[in-house]
Design a protein around this motif. Sequence first.
Motif: not given
Length: 300
Positions: A17-19, A48-51, A61-62
């Motif tokens: 997420y940070r990178a 159950d999410d692509p993220l 990020p989603t």
Amino acid sequence: MAFSIDLNLLRTFVVVYRAKNLTAAAESLRISQPAVSHAIRRLRDHFDDPLFVRTGTGVRPTRFAADLYAEISAPLSQIVAHTEDGTRFDPGTSQRRFRIALTDLGEAVLLPRILLAIGSPASRIAIEVVPLDIDTVVRDVLSRDIDAAITSSPLPGPVSQETLFQDRYACLVPADLEDDEGRVRVEDLRRLPEARVGNSAGHRAITEAVLTLGAGVLSRRPQVEVPRFTALPWIVARSGFVAIVPIDAFSALPLPAGAKLLELPFSSPTTSVHLISHPDASAASANAWFLDSIRSALAR
């Protein structure tokens, strides 16, 4: 949000997420990129999410991922810190990654001194520098997204703030400008256009103090505003502007041939350079060591 899941997967998620890039995340975690991809796939199945959605430069990020990050980043950082602290932090063997927020000027002038204080090139400790944003730094420190920040303005909020050293301000001017015994002349400050760093760099209060002392000399509206200090010498050298800058930092930097540093024609206010950290940071030996290293590196 209640769930039972491997903390290592969540740690991988936070780093990705940070990178915003799987390769960079793998390098940070010291694992292979396929291992990072496998961890994210497991989390996608679990939630159950692509993220993350691929972009031209990495991943984005989603909305669910953003909500998940906001909920888990702070407690996960605490768990990791306490786990490492329970095994007694050893800077000689640790692979800990510390995050610090700096301006571009901090990267150029302060960061090399911090790196020297942290250890030899053989050290396995990693330092990640993130751009300082004065409007979000308190939130980032309290959420433990960053371990420390260095600012030139005091901050509101329940963070730990201590003074590292004092600095003051001078003026970058074109190299061929005549000076008054090392000071920029009042008429030149009135005549020449001004370039200034934007508020996000954290010098807002000090800039206002300089402008107050120089009332009637400096315009309150710069002709150009930039987000980074290190652009200013080139604007001054090539475009004939002036710029008010921290004197200690710019005295330590090589200037382009077309620019020079002069004292202001009025008394410059002194500004404190602050080390910002979480109020509980010193409770963990790893964070305490990191903060002590910064203090010793920048002590005057």
